[in-house]
Write a protein that holds these residues in place. Structure first.
Motif, mmCIF file in Angstrom:
data_model
loop_
_atom_site.group_PDB
_atom_site.id
_atom_site.type_symbol
_atom_site.label_atom_id
_atom_site.label_comp_id
_atom_site.label_asym_id
_atom_site.label_seq_id
_atom_site.Cartn_x
_atom_site.Cartn_y
_atom_site.Cartn_z
ATOM 1 N N GLN A 17 0.781 -1.176 0.142
ATOM 2 C CA GLN A 17 0.125 -0.192 0.088
ATOM 3 C C GLN A 17 0.731 1.075 0.148
ATOM 4 O OE1 GLN A 17 -1.844 0.613 3.728
ATOM 5 N NE2 GLN A 17 -0.679 -1.044 4.692
ATOM 6 N N TYR A 18 2.179 1.104 0.387
ATOM 7 C CA TYR A 18 3.065 2.220 0.239
ATOM 8 C C TYR A 18 3.960 2.636 -1.078
ATOM 9 C CZ TYR A 18 2.122 1.541 5.352
ATOM 10 O OH TYR A 18 1.709 1.298 6.751
ATOM 11 N N THR A 19 3.685 1.752 -2.068
ATOM 12 C CA THR A 19 4.454 1.859 -3.248
ATOM 13 C C THR A 19 4.596 3.487 -3.668
ATOM 14 O OG1 THR A 19 4.046 -0.479 -3.813
ATOM 15 C CG2 THR A 19 5.407 0.810 -5.390
ATOM 16 N N GLN A 20 3.450 3.846 -3.893
ATOM 17 C CA GLN A 20 3.595 5.087 -4.612
ATOM 18 C C GLN A 20 4.070 6.044 -3.566
ATOM 19 O OE1 GLN A 20 -0.087 6.660 -5.892
ATOM 20 N NE2 GLN A 20 -1.041 4.800 -6.813
ATOM 21 N N LEU A 21 4.061 5.903 -2.461
ATOM 22 C CA LEU A 21 4.780 6.814 -1.497
ATOM 23 C C LEU A 21 6.249 6.804 -1.862
ATOM 24 C CD1 LEU A 21 3.670 6.798 2.253
ATOM 25 C CD2 LEU A 21 3.584 8.578 0.570
ATOM 26 N N ILE A 22 6.888 5.511 -1.924
ATOM 27 C CA ILE A 22 8.159 5.302 -2.450
ATOM 28 C C ILE A 22 8.673 6.304 -3.254
ATOM 29 C CG2 ILE A 22 10.154 3.840 -2.681
ATOM 30 C CD1 ILE A 22 8.610 1.501 -2.004
ATOM 31 N N ALA A 23 7.776 6.201 -4.626
ATOM 32 C CA ALA A 23 8.232 7.059 -5.653
ATOM 33 C C ALA A 23 7.985 8.469 -5.305
ATOM 34 C CB ALA A 23 7.155 6.727 -6.438
ATOM 35 N N ARG A 49 5.686 0.772 15.203
ATOM 36 C CA ARG A 49 7.000 1.366 15.746
ATOM 37 C C ARG A 49 7.937 0.371 16.243
ATOM 38 N NH1 ARG A 49 8.407 6.551 18.762
ATOM 39 N NH2 ARG A 49 10.068 5.705 20.003
ATOM 40 N N ALA A 50 9.136 0.227 15.747
ATOM 41 C CA ALA A 50 10.500 -0.373 16.602
ATOM 42 C C ALA A 50 11.496 0.671 16.632
ATOM 43 C CB ALA A 50 10.746 -1.411 15.708
ATOM 44 N N GLU A 51 12.528 0.568 17.497
ATOM 45 C CA GLU A 51 13.685 1.119 17.720
ATOM 46 C C GLU A 51 14.878 0.587 16.782
ATOM 47 O OE1 GLU A 51 12.631 3.746 19.595
ATOM 48 O OE2 GLU A 51 14.545 4.618 20.212
ATOM 49 N N LEU A 52 15.142 1.342 15.975
ATOM 50 C CA LEU A 52 16.471 0.786 15.050
ATOM 51 C C LEU A 52 17.613 1.364 15.654
ATOM 52 C CD1 LEU A 52 16.716 -0.809 12.144
ATOM 53 C CD2 LEU A 52 17.317 1.504 11.322
ATOM 54 N N MET A 53 18.483 0.179 15.957
ATOM 55 C CA MET A 53 19.802 0.641 16.083
ATOM 56 C C MET A 53 21.103 0.433 14.931
ATOM 57 S SD MET A 53 20.316 1.656 19.354
ATOM 58 C CE MET A 53 21.881 1.675 19.375
ATOM 59 N N PRO A 110 13.136 5.785 15.767
ATOM 60 C CA PRO A 110 12.005 4.815 15.539
ATOM 61 C C PRO A 110 11.715 4.832 13.851
ATOM 62 C CG PRO A 110 11.393 7.057 16.631
ATOM 63 C CD PRO A 110 12.812 7.315 16.352
ATOM 64 N N VAL A 111 11.382 3.555 13.689
ATOM 65 C CA VAL A 111 11.075 3.002 12.264
ATOM 66 C C VAL A 111 9.700 2.659 12.349
ATOM 67 C CG1 VAL A 111 13.461 2.949 11.595
ATOM 68 C CG2 VAL A 111 12.390 0.895 12.525
ATOM 69 N N TRP A 112 9.345 2.411 11.161
ATOM 70 C CA TRP A 112 7.766 1.827 10.966
ATOM 71 C C TRP A 112 7.915 0.206 10.520
ATOM 72 C CZ3 TRP A 112 3.727 3.285 13.392
ATOM 73 C CH2 TRP A 112 2.481 2.855 12.916
ATOM 74 N N MET A 113 7.532 -0.717 11.140
ATOM 75 C CA MET A 113 7.772 -2.062 10.842
ATOM 76 C C MET A 113 6.077 -2.556 10.461
ATOM 77 S SD MET A 113 10.736 -3.577 11.174
ATOM 78 C CE MET A 113 12.196 -3.310 11.981
ATOM 79 N N SER A 114 6.041 -3.560 9.369
ATOM 80 C CA SER A 114 4.783 -3.941 9.120
ATOM 81 C C SER A 114 5.205 -5.548 8.341
ATOM 82 C CB SER A 114 4.191 -3.178 8.189
ATOM 83 O OG SER A 114 2.926 -3.812 7.811
ATOM 84 N N HIS A 115 5.426 -6.305 9.219
ATOM 85 C CA HIS A 115 5.694 -7.701 8.669
ATOM 86 C C HIS A 115 5.376 -8.807 9.430
ATOM 87 C CE1 HIS A 115 9.674 -8.331 10.992
ATOM 88 N NE2 HIS A 115 9.394 -6.890 10.995
ATOM 89 N N GLY A 116 5.207 -9.925 8.918
ATOM 90 C CA GLY A 116 4.716 -11.149 9.489
ATOM 91 C C GLY A 116 6.177 -12.233 9.325
ATOM 92 N N ASP A 117 6.861 -12.198 8.097
ATOM 93 C CA ASP A 117 7.840 -13.091 8.098
ATOM 94 C C ASP A 117 9.188 -12.096 8.389
ATOM 95 O OD1 ASP A 117 6.293 -14.872 6.777
ATOM 96 O OD2 ASP A 117 7.020 -14.610 4.642
ATOM 97 N N ARG A 118 10.200 -12.923 8.706
ATOM 98 C CA ARG A 118 11.547 -12.353 8.851
ATOM 99 C C ARG A 118 12.832 -13.061 8.558
ATOM 100 N NH1 ARG A 118 12.443 -12.126 15.451
ATOM 101 N NH2 ARG A 118 13.736 -14.328 15.524
ATOM 102 N N VAL A 144 7.658 5.776 4.819
ATOM 103 C CA VAL A 144 6.155 6.261 5.623
ATOM 104 C C VAL A 144 6.797 7.470 6.773
ATOM 105 C CG1 VAL A 144 5.274 4.122 5.487
ATOM 106 C CG2 VAL A 144 6.170 4.565 7.604
ATOM 107 N N ALA A 145 5.879 8.459 6.907
ATOM 108 C CA ALA A 145 6.242 9.600 7.803
ATOM 109 C C ALA A 145 6.493 9.050 9.289
ATOM 110 C CB ALA A 145 5.064 10.655 8.131
#
Ligand code: XMP
Length: 518
Positions: free
Chosen positions: A16-22, A108-112, A130-138, A178-179
């Motif tokens: 859903q964020y592909t257009q945002l990347i562009a 939200r997750a904290e990226l090091m 802070p970074v925005w995560m949205s995943h099931g697999d890893r 994402v913002a």
């Protein structure tokens, strides 16, 4: 348009964020284009990309039907950035291991950062952000030659890279576009400028020069026609085409009688005074009203108005002589060949545009905005010298006021609605809310309710005020307009518009409602 600028190709896996990347990349004045993940290698290379981005997506690489990039893509001599699903698909293809996460990560997750030498240059290593995560697999196991360059508590491999002189690969488990991701812009900028070496030279000025050239080559000496609607898209498309071919462009404005107050005069003044552009206003008001007759069903109203538009346009166009091209204000979101995760979307409402015209009139299309997002069209309009007021006008549906009168349309109802609507616009502008509101307008509900004015009992219509905030019209929330302004709107409408004795405020969001009432 195949751009002569540095280009980043984004392969869409259905996020859903592909257009945002562009958009984030274009904001850095680097041209980017979105292609479906099933695009052939040959077509991707025709864009001469300086780098590739593999987007996120809803699938799991462990699914049998999971989408994959075209064969050979990962061995091209180009930098690649994989985001979320893009990371997982790269991992799987290059010999790492992806597993369903025991702990999914959403939000939200904290990226090091462990290594800030390239993708993370300029970002802190001693504290997280802070970074925005949205995943099931890893990722469970790195592919050969990859190393971890950032982690979170939950994802030991949150970011990985494969170092390489000319074809490094970076993969992010989070969404930099994402913002909610702090420093997302810097990360994308580092990829585009530092890693891929793109020059930030895609500006509106350069876009105009290229587009003008292209339109001239396409059109030669032929005649071109354009249907102006009063909206931003068709106006900017016409102004750009006029810049290219001057009076070879013939603009028609079909006045269907469903326009906002003073709309026709405003358009005439802009085009006449500003551009010395010849706009022919075609008075078709009677024809539209007659075609509608007593129709009350919203979809029928829309279809009748669409058909009548084509009729009026066609008959006027015949008086111009042999015309070969039609200018349309098609925008990029309408032409992106994205992976659709939901299949063809159900028709909620038939949107009225100039569809049907090109085929019937055997016209070829000129679509000078088909590479641009809405905000870019606005920037282009300003660069072309169009007035601020026009560029920032709220969207207005093709069938106009006719679908803001519930049920049957009559001249009397149109007058009531037009006056009430003008008051809404005026007061919202005065309150300084016009820009932050996506759309604010009046709707006429032609049921009679009882009121009392002076000593007289009244039995008159209801006006609903609809005002929403939105970024793209796809979803919307009702605007929280201060009560004081709502009060002023109500009292002005009831006092100034004959035939209205009650005003209500629409507090429905989209979904489940829609923005327009019909
Ligand atoms: P809805 O009512 O579907 O509207 O939530 C979403 C956005 O689309 C606009 N709209 C139209 N625009 N022709 C257009 O060009 C149409 O027929 C049409 N119908 C709705 C609406 O104003 C809102 O911005």
């Amino acid at each position: 348009m195949l751009s002569s600028h540095d280009t980043i190709v984004i392969l869409d896996f259905g996020s859903q964020y592909t257009q945002l990347i562009a958009r984030r990349i274009r904001e850095q004045h680097v041209y980017s284009v979105i292609l479906s993940s099933s695009t052939s290698l040959e077509r991707i290379l025709a864009y001469h990309p300086k780098g590739l981005i593999l987007s996120g997506g809803p699938a799991s690489v462990t699914d049998r039907e999971a989408p994959h990039p075209p064969e050979g893509l990962l061995s091209l001599d180009l930098p690649i950035l994989g985001i979320c699903y893009g990371m997982q698909v790269i991992t799987q293809a290059l010999g790492g291991q992806v597993a369903g996460a025991q702990r999914r990560e959403y939000g939200r997750a904290e990226l090091m950062i462990d290594d800030n030498s390239d993708l993370f240059q300029g970002l802190p290593t001693h504290r997280g952000f802070p970074v925005w995560m949205s995943h099931g697999d890893r990722i469970d196991q790195l592919p050969p030659d990859f190393q971890v360059i950032a982690h979170t508590d939950n994802s030991p491999i949150a970011v990985m890279k494969r170092p390489h002189q000319t074809a490094p690969i970076f993969c992010l488990q989070f969404h930099p576009e994402v913002a909610h991701t702090t420093h997302g812009e810097t990360i994308l900028n580092n990829f585009v400028s530092r890693v891929c070496g793109c020059q930030p030279n895609w500006t509106m000025g350069s876009f105009i020069t290229e587009a003008v050239q292209e339109i001239r080559e396409q059109v030669g000496d032929d005649k071109v026609i354009c249907a102006l609607s009063g909206g931003v898209d068709s106006t900017v498309a016409a102004a750009l085409t006029h810049r290219a071919i001057g009076n070879q462009l013939n603009c028609l404005f079909i006045d269907n009688g469903f326009m906002r107050k003073d709309e026709v005069t405003l358009l005439e003044s802009i085009f006449d005074a500003h551009y010395h552009m010849d706009v022919r206003v075609v008075d078709s008001r009677a024809a539209f009203l007659q075609a509608l007759g007593r129709t009350i069903h919203p979809e029928k109203k829309r279809k009748i108005i669409g058909r009548q538009f084509i009729k009026s346009f066609e008959s006027e166009a015949q008086t111009i002589g042999q015309v070969k091209y039609l200018v349309q204000g098609t925008l990029y979101p309408d032409v992106i060949e994205s992976v659709s995760t939901k299949g063809p979307s159900a028709t909620i409402k038939t949107h009225h545009n100039v569809g049907g015209l090109p085929a019937r009139m055997k016209l070829r299309l000129i679509e000078p905005l088909r590479d641009l997002f809405k905000d870019e069209v606005r920037a282009l309009g300003l660069e072309l010298g169009l007035p601020d007021d026009l560029i920032w006008r709220h969207p207005f549906p093709g069938p106009g006021l006719a679908i803001r009168i519930i049920g049957g349309v009559t001249p009397e109802r149109l007058t009531i609605l037009r006056e009430a609507d003008a008051i809404v616009t005026e007061e919202i502008r005065k309150a300084g809310l016009y820009r932050e509101i996506w759309q604010a307008f009046a709707v006429l509900i032609p049921v009679q309710t009882v009121g009392v004015m002076g000593d007289q009992r009244t039995y008159e219509s209801v006006i609903a005020i609809r005002a929403v905030t939105s970024t793209d019209g796809m979803t919307a929330d009702w605007a929280d307009i201060p009560h004081e302004i709502l009060g002023r709107l109500s009292s002005r409408i009831i006092n100034e518009v004959k035939g209205v004795n009650r005003v209500v405020y629409d507090i429905s969001s989209k979904p489940p409602s829609t923005i327009e009432w019909e």
